[in-house]
Motif scaffolding. Structure first.
Motif, PDB file in Angstrom:
ATOM      1  N   ILE A 149       0.768  -0.976   0.039  1.00  0.00           N
ATOM      2  CA  ILE A 149      -0.075   0.045   0.020  1.00  0.00           C
ATOM      3  C   ILE A 149       0.800   1.263   0.024  1.00  0.00           C
ATOM      4  O   ILE A 149       1.648   1.351   0.834  1.00  0.00           O
ATOM      5  CB  ILE A 149      -1.251  -0.054   1.275  1.00  0.00           C
ATOM      6  N   PRO A 150       0.685   2.154  -0.897  1.00  0.00           N
ATOM      7  CA  PRO A 150       1.488   3.181  -1.089  1.00  0.00           C
ATOM      8  C   PRO A 150       1.457   4.297   0.282  1.00  0.00           C
ATOM      9  O   PRO A 150       0.239   4.036   0.798  1.00  0.00           O
ATOM     10  CB  PRO A 150       0.932   4.094  -2.271  1.00  0.00           C
ATOM     11  N   SER A 151       2.485   4.968   0.361  1.00  0.00           N
ATOM     12  CA  SER A 151       2.416   5.816   1.801  1.00  0.00           C
ATOM     13  C   SER A 151       1.430   6.729   1.636  1.00  0.00           C
ATOM     14  O   SER A 151       0.930   7.281   2.897  1.00  0.00           O
ATOM     15  CB  SER A 151       3.909   6.600   1.715  1.00  0.00           C
ATOM     16  N   VAL A 152       0.903   7.444   0.619  1.00  0.00           N
ATOM     17  CA  VAL A 152       0.041   8.345   0.495  1.00  0.00           C
ATOM     18  C   VAL A 152      -1.464   8.004   0.565  1.00  0.00           C
ATOM     19  O   VAL A 152      -2.402   8.914   0.523  1.00  0.00           O
ATOM     20  CB  VAL A 152       0.344   9.208  -1.088  1.00  0.00           C
ATOM     21  N   VAL A 153      -1.784   6.525   0.645  1.00  0.00           N
ATOM     22  CA  VAL A 153      -2.975   5.959   0.654  1.00  0.00           C
ATOM     23  C   VAL A 153      -3.783   6.866   2.053  1.00  0.00           C
ATOM     24  O   VAL A 153      -3.165   6.555   3.134  1.00  0.00           O
ATOM     25  CB  VAL A 153      -3.193   4.676   0.686  1.00  0.00           C
ATOM     26  N   SER A 154      -4.949   7.436   1.758  1.00  0.00           N
ATOM     27  CA  SER A 154      -5.586   8.032   3.322  1.00  0.00           C
ATOM     28  C   SER A 154      -6.947   7.280   3.325  1.00  0.00           C
ATOM     29  O   SER A 154      -7.398   7.260   4.551  1.00  0.00           O
ATOM     30  CB  SER A 154      -5.795   9.457   2.959  1.00  0.00           C
ATOM     31  N   SER A 155      -7.485   6.389   2.578  1.00  0.00           N
ATOM     32  CA  SER A 155      -8.810   5.674   2.852  1.00  0.00           C
ATOM     33  C   SER A 155      -8.686   4.322   1.813  1.00  0.00           C
ATOM     34  O   SER A 155      -8.470   4.304   0.676  1.00  0.00           O
ATOM     35  CB  SER A 155      -9.787   6.477   2.270  1.00  0.00           C
ATOM     36  N   VAL A 156      -8.883   3.073   2.735  1.00  0.00           N
ATOM     37  CA  VAL A 156      -8.876   2.047   2.030  1.00  0.00           C
ATOM     38  C   VAL A 156     -10.463   1.582   2.404  1.00  0.00           C
ATOM     39  O   VAL A 156     -10.826   1.347   3.557  1.00  0.00           O
ATOM     40  CB  VAL A 156      -7.930   0.994   2.622  1.00  0.00           C
ATOM     41  N   ALA A 157     -11.499   1.429   1.822  1.00  0.00           N
ATOM     42  CA  ALA A 157     -12.971   1.171   2.170  1.00  0.00           C
ATOM     43  C   ALA A 157     -13.208  -0.246   2.654  1.00  0.00           C
ATOM     44  O   ALA A 157     -12.266  -1.131   2.364  1.00  0.00           O
ATOM     45  CB  ALA A 157     -13.910   1.696   0.881  1.00  0.00           C
ATOM     46  N   ASP A 158     -14.437  -0.325   3.148  1.00  0.00           N
ATOM     47  CA  ASP A 158     -14.610  -1.788   3.700  1.00  0.00           C
ATOM     48  C   ASP A 158     -14.567  -2.769   2.676  1.00  0.00           C
ATOM     49  O   ASP A 158     -14.897  -2.652   1.443  1.00  0.00           O
ATOM     50  CB  ASP A 158     -15.932  -1.726   4.124  1.00  0.00           C
TER      51      ASP A 158
END
Length: 299
Positions: free
Chosen positions: A267-276
């Motif tokens: 997962i890249p460092s800038v990912v801010s949201s991973v949904a359900d």
């Protein structure tokens, strides 16, 4: 103008032609050949459903000045096997070549910037056109094997290549910014998909239910990709290789669900949201690596 001219077998146009109206040559069951003057013509637009449902139309030579092919223009021309579109063309409307079930090769020239998505046919004679509006520009082209995309392409609309069941590989141009909802949905033969550095979003179900899809590659750096939509790559039982963009911000619900061969995800460092349930149904997933802090909403 020539709607449902049952005995018409060919149509040729001269050098002064500027436009062809909606349904002008639609539903001509004997029409096999259409020829526009290759050069010297000011033809800019082929109208909505202009040559649709011509089941014997096997040959079209386009004008070198053509700018737009409108919605459903050649919908259901089931004898077309190859298309070469002129470099002058900039826009292909939704459903323009949908359900051209014998179409095998497509060269869209180097001027197209937009491929239209799902269209909602609302013509007067619904009895003769009751199966319009099922797909985007090339949806339902079951025999399509080869696509050469324009290097100026910016967007591919909803369902544009849905159910293109013979398309084995997709290399999208570096210029592409957005891929629409269900764009390549259920492309049964598709084995790989690669994306360039300008990509910003991948729509919901864009590459879902592609049973042969094994490899997906986003440009590792330099891309503005922000969003992968819900179910975008779900239900791909052979997907075993996934390289995500370093700029990815959000992943929708079930984005990669039911991809049982995926064993590791970074997962890249800038990912801010991973949904359900973004990675639900991955029974062989062994490792998830976060290049930064895990998103606060991770579910």
């Amino acid at each position: 103008c020539f709607y449902h001219a049952k005995a018409l077998t060919s149509a040729s146009f001269g050098t002064k032609l500027e436009s062809i109206g909606a349904y002008a040559f639609a539903a001509c069951p004997s029409l096999a050949r259409v020829t526009f003057a290759a050069s010297g013509t000011p033809l800019l637009t082929i109208g909505e459903a202009a040559f649709s449902r011509n089941v014997k139309l096997a040959s079209v030579t386009f004008s070198g000045a053509l700018k737009r092919i409108e919605t459903d223009a050649f919908f259901g021309c089931t004898a077309l096997t190859a298309l070469t579109l002129p470099d002058s063309l900039t826009t292909i409307g939704g459903g323009a070549f949908a359900n051209c079930t014998a179409l095998e090769t497509l060269d869209m020239g180097n001027g197209v910037t937009a491929i239209g998505g799902y269209s909602n046919y609302s013509g007067a004679d619904t009895s003769d056109y009751d199966s319009y509006a099922k797909y985007g520009a090339f949806g339902g082209c079951l025999a399509l094997k080869s696509v050469t995309f324009s290097e100026r392409l910016l967007s591919i609309g909803n369902q544009s290549f849905a159910e293109c069941q013979s398309l084995a590989e997709v290399t999208l141009p570096d210029s592409l910014q957005s891929v629409g909802v269900q764009c390549f949905y259920h492309a049964k033969a598709l084995t790989s998909a690669s994306f360039g550095t300008k990509l910003e979003s991948v729509g919901s179900y864009a590459f879902a239910a592609c049973p042969s899809l094994a490899r997906v590659t986003f440009a590792a750096s330099g891309t503005p990709l922000l969003t992968i939509g819900s179910y975008a790559f779900s239900s791909n039982p052979l997907l075993a290789s996934l390289t995500l963009s370093g700029s990815l911000k959000t992943m929708g619900s079930y984005a990669f669900a039911s991809c049982p061969l995926l064993r590791k995800i970074t997962i890249p460092s800038v990912v801010s949201s991973v949904a359900d349930n973004a990675f639900a149904g991955m029974e062989n997933l062994k490792e998830v690596v976060f290049m930064g802090l895990p998103p606060e909403n991770l579910a």
